[in-house]
Write a protein that holds these residues in place. Structure first.
Motif, mmCIF file in Angstrom:
data_model
loop_
_atom_site.group_PDB
_atom_site.id
_atom_site.type_symbol
_atom_site.label_atom_id
_atom_site.label_comp_id
_atom_site.label_asym_id
_atom_site.label_seq_id
_atom_site.Cartn_x
_atom_site.Cartn_y
_atom_site.Cartn_z
ATOM 1 N N THR A 293 0.773 -1.063 0.046
ATOM 2 C CA THR A 293 0.018 -0.156 -0.058
ATOM 3 C C THR A 293 0.668 1.388 -0.002
ATOM 4 O O THR A 293 0.955 2.068 1.086
ATOM 5 C CB THR A 293 -1.013 0.135 1.392
ATOM 6 N N MET A 294 1.649 1.449 -1.243
ATOM 7 C CA MET A 294 2.513 2.388 -1.205
ATOM 8 C C MET A 294 1.506 3.627 -1.536
ATOM 9 O O MET A 294 0.390 3.667 -1.740
ATOM 10 C CB MET A 294 3.475 2.298 -2.384
ATOM 11 N N PRO A 295 2.285 4.942 -1.165
ATOM 12 C CA PRO A 295 1.230 6.115 -1.698
ATOM 13 C C PRO A 295 1.001 6.394 -3.146
ATOM 14 O O PRO A 295 1.768 5.866 -3.688
ATOM 15 C CB PRO A 295 2.206 7.423 -1.007
ATOM 16 N N GLY A 296 -0.125 6.810 -3.391
ATOM 17 C CA GLY A 296 -0.336 7.329 -4.827
ATOM 18 C C GLY A 296 -1.136 6.103 -5.273
ATOM 19 O O GLY A 296 -1.378 5.196 -4.679
ATOM 20 N N ASN A 297 -1.658 6.402 -6.542
ATOM 21 C CA ASN A 297 -2.657 5.502 -7.167
ATOM 22 C C ASN A 297 -1.724 4.886 -8.551
ATOM 23 O O ASN A 297 -2.107 3.540 -8.615
ATOM 24 C CB ASN A 297 -3.808 6.462 -7.812
ATOM 25 N N VAL A 298 -1.183 5.714 -9.166
ATOM 26 C CA VAL A 298 -0.242 4.899 -10.214
ATOM 27 C C VAL A 298 1.139 5.002 -9.804
ATOM 28 O O VAL A 298 1.685 6.267 -9.710
ATOM 29 C CB VAL A 298 -0.559 5.558 -11.558
ATOM 30 N N MET A 299 1.895 4.028 -9.688
ATOM 31 C CA MET A 299 3.308 3.986 -9.142
ATOM 32 C C MET A 299 4.232 3.409 -10.160
ATOM 33 O O MET A 299 4.060 2.408 -10.839
ATOM 34 C CB MET A 299 3.384 3.310 -7.941
ATOM 35 N N ILE A 300 5.489 4.274 -10.368
ATOM 36 C CA ILE A 300 6.406 3.691 -11.439
ATOM 37 C C ILE A 300 7.683 3.509 -10.720
ATOM 38 O O ILE A 300 8.027 4.360 -10.070
ATOM 39 C CB ILE A 300 6.501 4.696 -12.587
ATOM 40 N N GLU A 301 8.208 2.541 -10.796
ATOM 41 C CA GLU A 301 9.322 2.016 -10.051
ATOM 42 C C GLU A 301 10.554 1.757 -10.975
ATOM 43 O O GLU A 301 10.328 0.983 -12.015
ATOM 44 C CB GLU A 301 9.309 1.086 -9.036
ATOM 45 N N ALA A 302 11.819 2.450 -10.734
ATOM 46 C CA ALA A 302 12.885 1.903 -11.737
ATOM 47 C C ALA A 302 13.948 1.285 -10.611
ATOM 48 O O ALA A 302 14.407 1.955 -9.660
ATOM 49 C CB ALA A 302 13.424 2.908 -12.446
ATOM 50 N N HIS A 303 14.408 0.006 -10.972
ATOM 51 C CA HIS A 303 15.527 -0.677 -10.088
ATOM 52 C C HIS A 303 16.560 -1.136 -10.914
ATOM 53 O O HIS A 303 16.442 -1.573 -11.916
ATOM 54 C CB HIS A 303 14.989 -1.976 -9.353
ATOM 55 N N TRP A 304 17.888 -0.797 -10.337
ATOM 56 C CA TRP A 304 19.206 -1.273 -11.099
ATOM 57 C C TRP A 304 19.930 -1.655 -10.049
ATOM 58 O O TRP A 304 19.725 -1.534 -8.790
ATOM 59 C CB TRP A 304 19.719 -0.178 -12.156
ATOM 60 N N ALA A 305 20.908 -2.646 -10.396
ATOM 61 C CA ALA A 305 21.917 -3.276 -9.233
ATOM 62 C C ALA A 305 22.515 -2.157 -8.487
ATOM 63 O O ALA A 305 23.076 -1.318 -8.694
ATOM 64 C CB ALA A 305 23.073 -3.973 -10.051
ATOM 65 N N GLY A 306 22.397 -2.676 -7.274
ATOM 66 C CA GLY A 306 22.924 -1.824 -6.151
ATOM 67 C C GLY A 306 24.377 -1.439 -5.997
ATOM 68 O O GLY A 306 24.813 -0.623 -5.156
ATOM 69 N N ASP A 307 25.119 -2.385 -6.559
ATOM 70 C CA ASP A 307 26.804 -2.361 -6.564
ATOM 71 C C ASP A 307 26.953 -1.467 -7.742
ATOM 72 O O ASP A 307 28.317 -1.339 -7.872
ATOM 73 C CB ASP A 307 27.308 -3.779 -6.488
ATOM 74 N N LEU A 308 26.087 -1.103 -8.558
ATOM 75 C CA LEU A 308 26.801 -0.109 -9.583
ATOM 76 C C LEU A 308 26.702 1.422 -9.353
ATOM 77 O O LEU A 308 25.775 1.876 -8.571
ATOM 78 C CB LEU A 308 25.633 -0.284 -10.973
ATOM 79 N N ASP A 309 27.804 1.921 -9.449
ATOM 80 C CA ASP A 309 27.832 3.438 -9.427
ATOM 81 C C ASP A 309 27.522 4.237 -10.606
ATOM 82 O O ASP A 309 28.127 4.682 -11.470
ATOM 83 C CB ASP A 309 29.421 4.099 -9.158
ATOM 84 N N THR A 310 26.093 4.212 -10.715
ATOM 85 C CA THR A 310 25.492 4.513 -11.962
ATOM 86 C C THR A 310 24.398 5.407 -11.447
ATOM 87 O O THR A 310 23.339 5.067 -10.732
ATOM 88 C CB THR A 310 24.821 3.336 -12.859
ATOM 89 N N ASP A 311 23.998 6.676 -12.274
ATOM 90 C CA ASP A 311 22.995 7.435 -11.954
ATOM 91 C C ASP A 311 21.763 7.288 -13.002
ATOM 92 O O ASP A 311 21.953 7.900 -13.995
ATOM 93 C CB ASP A 311 23.284 8.961 -11.817
ATOM 94 N N VAL A 312 20.921 6.758 -12.739
ATOM 95 C CA VAL A 312 19.742 6.496 -13.641
ATOM 96 C C VAL A 312 18.633 7.237 -13.365
ATOM 97 O O VAL A 312 18.284 7.222 -12.217
ATOM 98 C CB VAL A 312 19.256 5.222 -13.988
ATOM 99 N N ASP A 313 17.984 8.289 -14.132
ATOM 100 C CA ASP A 313 16.576 9.085 -13.796
ATOM 101 C C ASP A 313 15.617 8.367 -14.456
ATOM 102 O O ASP A 313 15.485 8.127 -15.583
ATOM 103 C CB ASP A 313 17.030 10.371 -14.235
#
Length: 204
Positions: A52-72
């Motif tokens: 039950t996250m906040p909001g009605n439409v939720m968009i999530e982007a996930h990438w590997a936690g060991d990467l020093d990478t800035d994805v927007d």
């Protein structure tokens, strides 16, 4: 004399064993009582809270936690402005988290989340932008999930999942465009990956 000493030793051993057994029985009793008072719904409520996250439409982007990478993550809802790191709020969408990779992040996770305040019919656009890549990977894999729920009491349901790749710094990619109907349902045959820039609609 020795027989009396042995008898006293046996009695002392018996008292010691009885004391140990009573202490152990008391400990077990306390544990059983505590287990009876631990609510099994505690774990269920944590799972429900995640759903039950906040909001009605939720968009999530996930990438590997060991990467020093800035994805927007960039999103746009019907009648709304593009929302991303340089414009974190619109009339419909809000960016909940702007992840910079390993910079200023102790969580060990890489993800961004946007959500809407309300559920409007119309077209939604979801883009990714590879802002910076300091990792050794040439292509950065990113998982994008779109979820919908009609009201606060409803558990969100995933409607779209995409595993995509970003190949170079500065690349902007449309992961999907889709339409929702008046009930928040995914419109049949509305999903497309036809590119539509969202960053160009901002001052960045």
């Amino acid at each position: 004399m020795h027989a009396l000493d042995d008898s006293e030793d046996d009695a002392a051993d018996t008292v010691f064993r009885d004391t140990i057994m009573l202490a152990l029985a008391g400990f077990v009793t306390v544990v059983i009582i505590m287990l009876a008072h631990i609510r099994p719904e505690a774990q269920a409520s944590a799972t429900a809270e995640a759903a039950t996250m906040p909001g009605n439409v939720m968009i999530e982007a996930h990438w590997a936690g060991d990467l020093d990478t800035d994805v927007d993550l960039w999103v746009q809802g019907p009648g709304d402005v593009p929302v991303g790191y340089s414009n974190k709020g619109g009339g419909l969408f809000n960016l909940l988290r702007d992840d910079l990779g390993k910079q200023m992040d102790l969580s060990g996770q890489n993800y961004e989340v946007s959500y809407t305040r309300g559920l409007l019919p119309g077209e939604y656009t979801v883009n990714l932008h590879l802002y910076r890549n300091r990792s050794t990977l040439q292509s950065v894999p990113v998982k994008v999930v779109a979820s919908v729920k009609k009201d606060a009491n409803e558990v969100s349901r995933q409607i779209l999942v995409s595993d995509t790749q970003l190949d170079r710094e500065g690349q902007e990619k449309t992961v999907f465009r889709f339409r929702l109907d008046d009930e928040g349902g995914l419109v049949q045959d509305s999903v497309t990956t036809l590119f539509r820039s969202l960053r160009s609609g901002t001052k960045t």
